[in-house]
Design an enzyme around this catalytic site. Structure first.
Site, PDB file in Angstrom:
ATOM      1  N   ARG A 121       0.797  -1.240   0.000  1.00 50.13           N
ATOM      2  CA  ARG A 121       0.000   0.000   0.000  1.00 50.13           C
ATOM      3  C   ARG A 121       0.825   1.284   0.000  1.00 50.13           C
ATOM      4  O   ARG A 121       1.918   1.323   0.566  1.00 50.13           O
ATOM      5  CB  ARG A 121      -0.908   0.005   1.233  1.00 50.13           C
ATOM      6  CG  ARG A 121      -1.987  -1.057   1.135  1.00 50.13           C
ATOM      7  CD  ARG A 121      -2.807  -1.193   2.407  1.00 50.13           C
ATOM      8  NE  ARG A 121      -3.828  -2.230   2.205  1.00 50.13           N
ATOM      9  CZ  ARG A 121      -3.586  -3.540   2.301  1.00 50.13           C
ATOM     10  NH1 ARG A 121      -2.382  -3.988   2.610  1.00 50.13           N
ATOM     11  NH2 ARG A 121      -4.559  -4.417   2.074  1.00 50.13           N
ATOM     12  N   HIS A 146      -0.689  -2.484  -4.573  1.00 56.39           N
ATOM     13  CA  HIS A 146      -0.087  -3.341  -5.607  1.00 56.39           C
ATOM     14  C   HIS A 146      -0.033  -2.724  -7.008  1.00 56.39           C
ATOM     15  O   HIS A 146      -0.330  -3.394  -8.005  1.00 56.39           O
ATOM     16  CB  HIS A 146      -0.834  -4.679  -5.669  1.00 56.39           C
ATOM     17  CG  HIS A 146      -0.665  -5.533  -4.441  1.00 56.39           C
ATOM     18  ND1 HIS A 146       0.429  -5.463  -3.619  1.00 56.39           N
ATOM     19  CD2 HIS A 146      -1.462  -6.507  -3.907  1.00 56.39           C
ATOM     20  CE1 HIS A 146       0.305  -6.331  -2.624  1.00 56.39           C
ATOM     21  NE2 HIS A 146      -0.844  -6.977  -2.768  1.00 56.39           N
ATOM     22  N   HIS A 220       3.404 -12.768  -5.708  1.00 50.84           N
ATOM     23  CA  HIS A 220       2.209 -12.935  -4.865  1.00 50.84           C
ATOM     24  C   HIS A 220       1.609 -14.337  -4.947  1.00 50.84           C
ATOM     25  O   HIS A 220       0.382 -14.485  -5.026  1.00 50.84           O
ATOM     26  CB  HIS A 220       1.176 -11.876  -5.264  1.00 50.84           C
ATOM     27  CG  HIS A 220       0.296 -11.430  -4.137  1.00 50.84           C
ATOM     28  ND1 HIS A 220      -0.560 -12.267  -3.471  1.00 50.84           N
ATOM     29  CD2 HIS A 220       0.154 -10.225  -3.546  1.00 50.84           C
ATOM     30  CE1 HIS A 220      -1.197 -11.595  -2.539  1.00 50.84           C
ATOM     31  NE2 HIS A 220      -0.782 -10.348  -2.559  1.00 50.84           N
ATOM     32  N   SER A 221       2.446 -15.375  -4.919  1.00 46.70           N
ATOM     33  CA  SER A 221       1.885 -16.738  -4.901  1.00 46.70           C
ATOM     34  C   SER A 221       1.205 -17.008  -3.563  1.00 46.70           C
ATOM     35  O   SER A 221       1.686 -16.586  -2.510  1.00 46.70           O
ATOM     36  CB  SER A 221       2.985 -17.764  -5.149  1.00 46.70           C
ATOM     37  OG  SER A 221       3.325 -17.755  -6.517  1.00 46.70           O
ATOM     38  N   TYR A 222       0.071 -17.700  -3.642  1.00 44.94           N
ATOM     39  CA  TYR A 222      -0.643 -18.149  -2.444  1.00 44.94           C
ATOM     40  C   TYR A 222      -0.259 -19.611  -2.237  1.00 44.94           C
ATOM     41  O   TYR A 222      -0.623 -20.462  -3.055  1.00 44.94           O
ATOM     42  CB  TYR A 222      -2.159 -18.083  -2.665  1.00 44.94           C
ATOM     43  CG  TYR A 222      -2.774 -16.710  -2.569  1.00 44.94           C
ATOM     44  CD1 TYR A 222      -2.535 -15.740  -3.536  1.00 44.94           C
ATOM     45  CD2 TYR A 222      -3.635 -16.394  -1.515  1.00 44.94           C
ATOM     46  CE1 TYR A 222      -3.132 -14.492  -3.456  1.00 44.94           C
ATOM     47  CE2 TYR A 222      -4.245 -15.144  -1.432  1.00 44.94           C
ATOM     48  CZ  TYR A 222      -3.978 -14.202  -2.397  1.00 44.94           C
ATOM     49  OH  TYR A 222      -4.580 -12.970  -2.320  1.00 44.94           O
ATOM     50  N   ASP A 290      -1.108  -9.912   8.323  1.00 42.32           N
ATOM     51  CA  ASP A 290      -1.028  -9.203   7.039  1.00 42.32           C
ATOM     52  C   ASP A 290      -0.080  -8.033   7.276  1.00 42.32           C
ATOM     53  O   ASP A 290      -0.473  -6.873   7.213  1.00 42.32           O
ATOM     54  CB  ASP A 290      -2.426  -8.731   6.609  1.00 42.32           C
ATOM     55  CG  ASP A 290      -2.445  -8.212   5.178  1.00 42.32           C
ATOM     56  OD1 ASP A 290      -1.358  -8.143   4.559  1.00 42.32           O
ATOM     57  OD2 ASP A 290      -3.530  -7.869   4.685  1.00 42.32           O
ATOM     58  N   GLN A 327       6.385  -9.393   3.615  1.00 39.31           N
ATOM     59  CA  GLN A 327       4.958  -9.316   3.917  1.00 39.31           C
ATOM     60  C   GLN A 327       4.455 -10.745   4.056  1.00 39.31           C
ATOM     61  O   GLN A 327       4.537 -11.534   3.115  1.00 39.31           O
ATOM     62  CB  GLN A 327       4.206  -8.583   2.795  1.00 39.31           C
ATOM     63  CG  GLN A 327       2.738  -8.334   3.081  1.00 39.31           C
ATOM     64  CD  GLN A 327       2.481  -7.139   4.004  1.00 39.31           C
ATOM     65  OE1 GLN A 327       3.371  -6.332   4.255  1.00 39.31           O
ATOM     66  NE2 GLN A 327       1.276  -7.024   4.528  1.00 39.31           N
ATOM     67  N   GLU A 355       5.777 -12.405   0.714  1.00 43.57           N
ATOM     68  CA  GLU A 355       6.137 -11.429  -0.310  1.00 43.57           C
ATOM     69  C   GLU A 355       7.364 -10.629   0.124  1.00 43.57           C
ATOM     70  O   GLU A 355       7.235  -9.681   0.895  1.00 43.57           O
ATOM     71  CB  GLU A 355       4.952 -10.491  -0.533  1.00 43.57           C
ATOM     72  CG  GLU A 355       3.656 -11.203  -0.874  1.00 43.57           C
ATOM     73  CD  GLU A 355       2.429 -10.374  -0.525  1.00 43.57           C
ATOM     74  OE1 GLU A 355       2.218  -9.330  -1.133  1.00 43.57           O
ATOM     75  OE2 GLU A 355       1.687 -10.790   0.387  1.00 43.57           O
TER      76      GLU A 355
HETATM   77  C1  BGC Z   1      -1.842  -7.553   1.168  1.00 43.93           C
HETATM   78  C2  BGC Z   1      -3.232  -7.910   1.613  1.00 43.93           C
HETATM   79  C3  BGC Z   1      -4.095  -8.074   0.393  1.00 43.93           C
HETATM   80  C4  BGC Z   1      -3.478  -9.142  -0.459  1.00 43.93           C
HETATM   81  C5  BGC Z   1      -4.248  -9.438  -1.716  1.00 43.93           C
HETATM   82  C6  BGC Z   1      -1.332  -8.652   0.296  1.00 43.93           C
HETATM   83  O1  BGC Z   1      -0.067  -8.334  -0.160  1.00 43.93           O
HETATM   84  O2  BGC Z   1      -0.984  -7.323   2.242  1.00 43.93           O
HETATM   85  O3  BGC Z   1      -3.757  -6.944   2.473  1.00 43.93           O
HETATM   86  O4  BGC Z   1      -5.403  -8.395   0.721  1.00 43.93           O
HETATM   87  O5  BGC Z   1      -2.185  -8.776  -0.798  1.00 43.93           O
HETATM   88  O6  BGC Z   1      -4.721  -8.350  -2.297  1.00 43.93           O
END
Ligand code: BGC
Length: 391
Positions: A121, A146, A220-222, A290, A327, A355
């Site tokens: 952010r 992002h 941003h892999s989950y 987060d 992150q 991240e």
């Molecule tokens: C952020 C989250 C967000 C997510 C997906 C993460 O990097 O910290 O707050 O919801 O990305 O958007």
């Protein structure tokens, strides 16, 4: 029909067949990295669909000689699947996402994406650089998240298959134009994914600019190392004595707070679920974890940031990077509204993201490491998601 004519027909027919084969083929072995001298592993390429604007997008399958496999798309640099072995040698996909490109185009919480120009952010979408205020789109509550409405996760990158002794690699290039999403300067970005022999997915970023700008690139892999269920039993170690607490809109307050005595102390491996529901203001703001951790390691040096162990599969993920922050996000905004790969309905906390990056909202915090990139300088960031097993 003359001989000449039938020859022409034959040529036309074979050209049509070849075009069809290329367009409709499953894996097209053209560009197999193993054919190139000194290279290891293999890459294949096939059509994956078209963007809303009609731009064709391809899917690249990288395989190392150990059998690990990463599927990466040149739309958003998305990691579509990542298959690594469990402790019994059984390969399984450890990342969330969609089976088809369409899912990503419709709506995605950044599944598997390259994030830029600014990861995480920026408060109220505003920052000042060299005395000039820049305004970005607001796309997350009152803030910019992002990289904006159309960040690097939603653009088509120019792909090139590379032969490397480390493993099959995919180079992706993107030119982010001056003023794109409100950021100053033409930013030329190169991202190279390599699937290494020790089951690491490595991402090397470089970027240059023609005007002073801010840059913060991440991935941003989950992850879910069991390939199913929630993330709560994953055991996490994060090498950090401090983290950056946030306000209720998830913007850092500027404080570097010791983790000691808080649910943010992951210096010893601890299950995600052990403290996530504690009565803690920071956990409430994030609906879980987060937050950005301040990693104990010299700036710019590649080193371990975090290690995650999943007891049922035995899979271990180590996160390495050259960046100062990490992150750690526990999928708190997943809510059962997305049906992903293989029909899995992604519920609250079914995955986590790691991240590596500079701290969120750095342009507005002079006490945080700088994210300013000037003409003549080269932005560099290497991150590795490395997989192994524990008995
Ligand atoms: C952020 C989250 C967000 C997510 C997906 C993460 O990097 O910290 O707050 O919801 O990305 O958007």
């Amino acid at each position: 029909m003359t001989i000449q004519h039938s020859y022409q027909c034959l040529v036309l027919l074979s050209a049509l067949c070849a075009a069809c084969l290329m367009g409709c083929a499953t894996d097209n072995p053209a560009g197999t990295a193993a054919d190139l001298p000194g290279a290891r592993g293999q890459i294949t390429r096939r059509a994956f669909g078209k963007t809303k604007e009609g731009t064709p997008v391809d899917l690249f399958t990288l395989r190392n000689t150990k059998g690990a496999e990463a599927r990466i798309c040149n739309y958003g640099g998305l990691v579509i699947s990542l298959k690594v072995p469990d402790r019994n040698g059984k390969f399984g996909d450890v990342v969330l996402g969609y089976d088809m490109l369409d899912g990503y185009l419709k709506s995605s919480p950044y599944f598997g994406a390259i994030i830029g120009r600014y990861g995480n952010r920026i408060a109220k979408g505003k920052f000042t650089l060299n005395g000039k205020e820049y305004t970005l789109a607001i796309n997350n509550g009152p803030n910019a998240l992002h990289g904006g409405i159309k960040g690097f996760d939603k653009v088509v990158w120019t792909p090139k298959i590379l032969a490397t002794p480390d493993g099959p690699a995919l180079e992706l290039r993107y030119l982010s134009k001056d003023a794109e999403e409100g950021f100053p300067g033409n930013l030329s970005v190169i991202a190279v994914y390599t699937l290494t022999e020790d089951n690491g997915l490595k991402l090397d970023y470089t970027a240059t600019t023609d005007k002073d700008t801010v840059v913060n690139l991440t991935q941003h892999s989950y992850f879910n190392l069991a390939g199913k269920g929630d993330n709560l039993h994953h055991e996490v170690m994060i090498k950090a004595d401090k983290f950056t607490p946030v306000d209720s809109t998830l913007i850092p307050t500027g404080e570097l707070r010791p983790v000691e005595g808080t649910p943010f102390d992951f210096r010893k491996s601890t299950a995600i679920g052990a403290r996530i529901n504690q009565d803690d203001e920071q956990l409430k703001f994030g609906k879980g974890y987060d937050h950005n951790w301040v990693i104990n390691k010299p700036a710019g040096k590649l080193g371990i940031m975090a290690r995650v162990y999943e007891p049922t599969s035995g899979r271990v993920l180590e996160v390495l990077s050259t960046e100062p922050g990490l992150q750690f996000y526990t999928g708190n905004f997943l809510d059962g509204t997305i049906t992903g790969k293989g029909g899995w309905v992604y519920q609250f906390r079914n995955a986590f993201c790691m991240e590596p990056q500079h701290y969120p909202d750095s342009p507005n915090h002079p006490n945080f490491p700088s994210v300013v990139l000037k003409p003549g300088q080269v932005y560099k960031h290497t991150l590795i998601y490395r997989f192994s097993v524990q008995p």
